[in-house]
Design an enzyme around this catalytic site. Structure first.
Site, short mmCIF file in Angstrom:
data_model
loop_
_atom_site.label_atom_id
_atom_site.label_comp_id
_atom_site.label_asym_id
_atom_site.label_seq_id
_atom_site.Cartn_x
_atom_site.Cartn_y
_atom_site.Cartn_z
N LYS A 174 -19.59 -51.56 -7.85
CA LYS A 174 -18.96 -51.98 -6.60
C LYS A 174 -17.63 -52.70 -6.85
CE LYS A 174 -23.11 -52.70 -3.78
NZ LYS A 174 -23.81 -53.67 -2.90
N GLU B 140 -24.74 -53.90 -9.96
CA GLU B 140 -26.04 -54.44 -9.59
C GLU B 140 -27.09 -53.33 -9.63
OE1 GLU B 140 -25.26 -55.99 -5.66
OE2 GLU B 140 -25.93 -54.13 -4.69
N ASN C 176 -19.86 -60.79 5.74
CA ASN C 176 -18.65 -60.26 6.36
C ASN C 176 -18.00 -61.34 7.20
OD1 ASN C 176 -18.52 -57.47 5.50
ND2 ASN C 176 -20.40 -57.18 6.65
N ARG D 51 -15.95 -61.78 9.65
CA ARG D 51 -15.29 -61.30 10.87
C ARG D 51 -16.35 -60.95 11.89
NH1 ARG D 51 -16.55 -55.92 10.34
NH2 ARG D 51 -16.57 -55.08 8.23
N LYS E 219 -22.52 -47.77 8.84
CA LYS E 219 -23.56 -47.85 9.87
C LYS E 219 -23.27 -46.93 11.05
CE LYS E 219 -23.72 -52.66 8.50
NZ LYS E 219 -23.28 -54.03 8.85
#
Length: 494
Positions: free
Chosen positions: A154, A196, A287, A289, A234
């Site tokens: 990542k 990870e 996140n 925001r 999502k």
């Protein structure tokens, strides 16, 4: 400081969403737009409108600050635009005497760096997935061997599903390293990476909505399930999360509050977790925001999260109503995107030739589209959001089926067919699903005959939509009862 005028450093439905609340609070708004979006709902609703010649003005901090100063804005609202989690932009706003409607700079810097956020979670005794930052490919190979394949590679500053690759073996790790390094540098300006352990596909993605004010109040507004994803982005969210027990629900929310408090966080934010098949949960990120799916939480709490962000930005404490929230009923959000579900959810574009929005109890539409408006491919594919509330999950899903039957967006392919399939699919309708569900969706490829039939169906939808507008509910009834191609239900173009 009172906010009287705010510049929207975002576009589409989230800009329109901020305008709705700003109007109620008697706050003037400034919309920045390009020529192709001059009739977009957020532009038409704004108090002031500024046309830009830039390809993407929402990514230019210098330009936005110049406009904010010119129009004497008290504040800038980035929504979930490209600068929403940019600590340098937040600092530049502060240095210019302009309120940044989002987290404080120090917290934004901390949570925006996944390694620092991970270390804070460990310090706060919040469970994390085994893994670590890596400075080189050889170090990555050594770490992957120690924690065991498969692993996820990542970007440290990644987000939105970008900068992530799965490596199932050492042979795959080198290619994944190159891809993530290149994507991270292009998208986030840094090639810093970490690894990870990959928990598998049969896990759930659960997040907790946080509000935190400058007086030290930190509150969790319940959790949201967001395990319906494609390309790690999502598609559907719901609250409360089905299928988890009260103990897990409680400890996840407590961990989210603990993390946000340790970060010194203010404003709205979302703490995200993965839950494995044993019920063990792991922190993955925060996140900094407002999230696309915030209306789900608003539906079950009755709280206007945007209003709360304005309140916090002005230095005021959260109200007692927020600090003592009670969850009521169940809500589901369906993201309606310009994507072709028959072609692997490939992003599309075009002109909105017609649309029809459902109405009724428990139905909410947050929209960024208008008739004859161009759906631009250079921005994200989100067109609108359908949010459905019910007194319980069964009622919410039942209302969603009716709403999706009535929903039309014509002119280009959308993912509405997928959502119609989803609400009838037993694992989803029963709440027994995880991140692996998307692999069960196998629409048949379109052939020429189907393409011809769909074109006719879209034309009929457009006609019936216009007829419904002019004649009322009877036409809508005939429209929503018409079916085509089994599960597709005349829905390729909307």
């Amino acid at each position: 400081m009172m906010i009287r005028r705010v510049l929207l450093a975002c576009r589409g439905e989230i800009a329109f969403r901020f305008i709705r609340t700003a109007q109620r609070l008697c706050i003037e708004t400034i919309a920045v737009y390009d020529e192709e979006e001059k009739t977009a709902p957020f532009v038409m609703a704004a108090t002031y409108r500024v046309q830009s010649d830039m390809i993407n003005p929402f990514a230019s901090s210098d330009y936005l600050l110049t406009i904010a100063k010119e129009y004497k804005a008290d504040a800038i609202a980035p929504g979930y635009g490209p600068l929403a989690e940019n600590a340098d932009f937040a600092q530049a706003c502060t240095d210019s005497g302009i309120i940044f409607i989002g987290p404080n700079v120090s917290a934004l810097s901390l949570v925006g760096n996944k390694i620092q956020a991970r270390q804070l979670a460990i310090f706060s005794e919040v469970p994390v997935i085994p893994g670590s930052a890596v400075a080189s490919l050889s170090e990555a190979q050594e770490l992957a061997a120690s924690i065991g394949y498969p692993v996820l590679l990542k970007a440290v500053n990644g987000g939105g599903g970008r900068g992530i690759r799965l490596a199932e073996s050492q042979n795959m790790l080198e290619q994944a390293w190159k891809e993530v390094e290149r994507e991270s540098l292009a998208a986030f300006g840094t090639a810093d990476l970490y690894i990870e352990r990959f928990l598998g596909h049969n896990i759930r993605h659960i997040e907790v909505q946080i509000l935190a004010d400058v007086t030290g109040n930190v509150i969790a507004l319940g959790e949201r399930g967001c395990s319906i994803q494609r390309r790690r982005q999502k598609m559907v969210e719901e609250s409360p999360v089905p299928g988890i027990n009260a103990t897990l629900r409680k400890v996840i929310s407590e961990s989210a509050v603990k993390f946000a408090r340790a970060a010194g966080y203010t404003s709205a934010g979302t703490v995200e977790f993965l839950v494995d098949t044993t019920g063990q949960y792991y922190f993955i990120e925060m996140n900094g925001r407002i999230q696309v799916e915030h209306p789900v939480t608003e539906a079950v709490t009755g709280i206007d999260i945007v209003e709360a962000m304005f309140t916090i930005a002005e230095g005021k404490p959260l109200s007692d109503d927020i600090l003592n929230i009670v969850i009521h009923g169940h809500a589901v959000e369906f993201r309606i995107c310009a994507e072709d579900p028959f072609q692997g959810f490939m992003p599309t574009g075009g002109v909105v030739t017609a649309y029809n929005f459902p109405h009724g109890a428990g139905i909410r539409i947050d929209t960024g589209i208008a008739e004859n408006q161009i759906q631009l491919t250079r921005y994200d594919s989100l067109c609108l959001k359908l949010i459905v509330w019910g007194r319980n999950r069964d009622e919410a899903i039942s209302r969603a089926k009716i709403a999706l039957d009535e929903l039309v967006v014509a002119g280009f392919p959308t993912n509405i067919p997928f959502h119609r399939w989803l609400v009838d699919y037993a694992p989803f309708s029963t709440g027994n699903y995880d991140l692996s569900l998307i692999s069960d969706y196998h629409p048949e490829p379109l052939n020429e005959t189907l393409q011809h039939d769909i074109a006719i169906a879209v034309a009929l939808r457009e006609y019936l939509t216009m007829k419904a507008i002019s004649e009322g509910s009877a036409a809508l009834s005939s429209f929503s009862s018409w079916r085509f191609m089994n599960e597709r239900r005349v829905s390729y173009g909307g």
